[in-house]
Design a protein around this motif. Structure first.
Motif: not given
Ligand code: SAM
Length: 246
Positions: A93, A97, A223
């Motif tokens: 989303t 982050s 993670i």
């Molecule tokens: N916008 C995203 C959300 O809604 O969760 C998060 C984006 S942030 C830049 C990226 C971080 O989300 C990763 O470093 C990890 O910590 C987490 N993340 C995203 N995809 C993931 C997955 N498939 N499994 C575990 N953690 C995930």
């Protein structure tokens, strides 16, 4: 009435996209991406793969943390002239982050309606499968890599809600060690890796146990780290206070 008429035309859609499994895109999210005038994407090459998979032909434009400030004004003007926009990030989303907050705030300030479709985000499945209380929680996102890191952690010493962190694999062990030192060795946690992907895994245990596990075999992949709040273990099991909980 005037307000409703404007809102019929002027709109920003915030559209969650899959965090690993392309099949997690909802019918509505794809219909939305097909119907808007322009899609704003964090990485256009990355989003192009999703659009190709679902035969979406809408024009893409890059919108990320390095250009969002200068794009906000022209984008607001475009929506005020009747354009409809969708905002996506690389995964999950937008605004969680990820870029998005500044554009949403500018829309709200300018009377432009914003709609966020429900959809994928990494922290919800991680929280739910952790087995830690999901009735009250706080989302902490990424801890600072250096400056302010210790302060953020010590600021959470008395946090009773379950805490949610995003973490890079190469920093996970250090984060678990720092948390073990600040919270306590016994505090329970769960490391969820590669959610919705082929090698999805969940590692549950005390912070001491997780440190030991990831010392032996370093973490890989994406993670989410879930950490129980202060006193929750005792409260749930009706036990006497432990040394870290007083
Ligand atoms: N916008 C995203 C959300 O809604 O969760 C998060 C984006 S942030 C830049 C990226 C971080 O989300 C990763 O470093 C990890 O910590 C987490 N993340 C995203 N995809 C993931 C997955 N498939 N499994 C575990 N953690 C995930």
């Amino acid at each position: 009435m005037q307000r409703d008429r404007i809102f019929d035309v002027v709109k920003l859609f915030v559209v969650p996209t899959p965090i690993g499994n392309l099949e997690d895109a909802s019918f509505r999210s794809i219909e939305c991406l097909k119907s808007v005038d322009l899609i704003l994407a964090e990485d256009t090459r990355h989003t192009a793969k999703l659009l190709k998979h679902y035969a979406v032909e809408t024009t893409l434009r890059s919108f990320h943390m390095h250009n969002e400030h200068k794009l906000i004004e022209p984008l607001i003007e475009r929506m005020q002239q009747g354009g409809t926009l969708a905002l996506v990030s690389d995964a999950g989303t937008p605004a969680i982050s990820d870029p998005g907050f500044l554009l949403v705030r500018a829309c709200v300030d300018n009377g432009i309606e914003v709609e966020c479709l429900p959809g994928p985000t990494a922290f919800v499945p991680a929280l739910v499968v952790s087995g830690l209380p999901a009735d009250r929680f706080c989302f902490e996102g990424f801890l600072p890599a250096r400056k302010g890191r210790q302060k953020r952690l010590t600021g959470l010493i008395d946090e009773q809600r379950t805490m949610i962190f995003y973490e890079a694999p190469h920093r996970l062990l250090r984060t678990l060690q720092d948390m073990r030192n600040v919270f306590s060795s016994e505090r329970r946690a769960c490391v969820s890796r590669e959610l919705s992907k082929r090698f999805e895994q969940h590692h549950r245990g005390s912070l001491a146990e997780l440190c030991e596990e990831f010392e032996k075999s370093p973490a890989r992949g994406e993670i989410v780290l879930i950490v129980e709040g202060k006193g929750r273990h005792r409260a749930e099991r009706n036990e006497r206070p432990g040394s870290d909980e007083c």
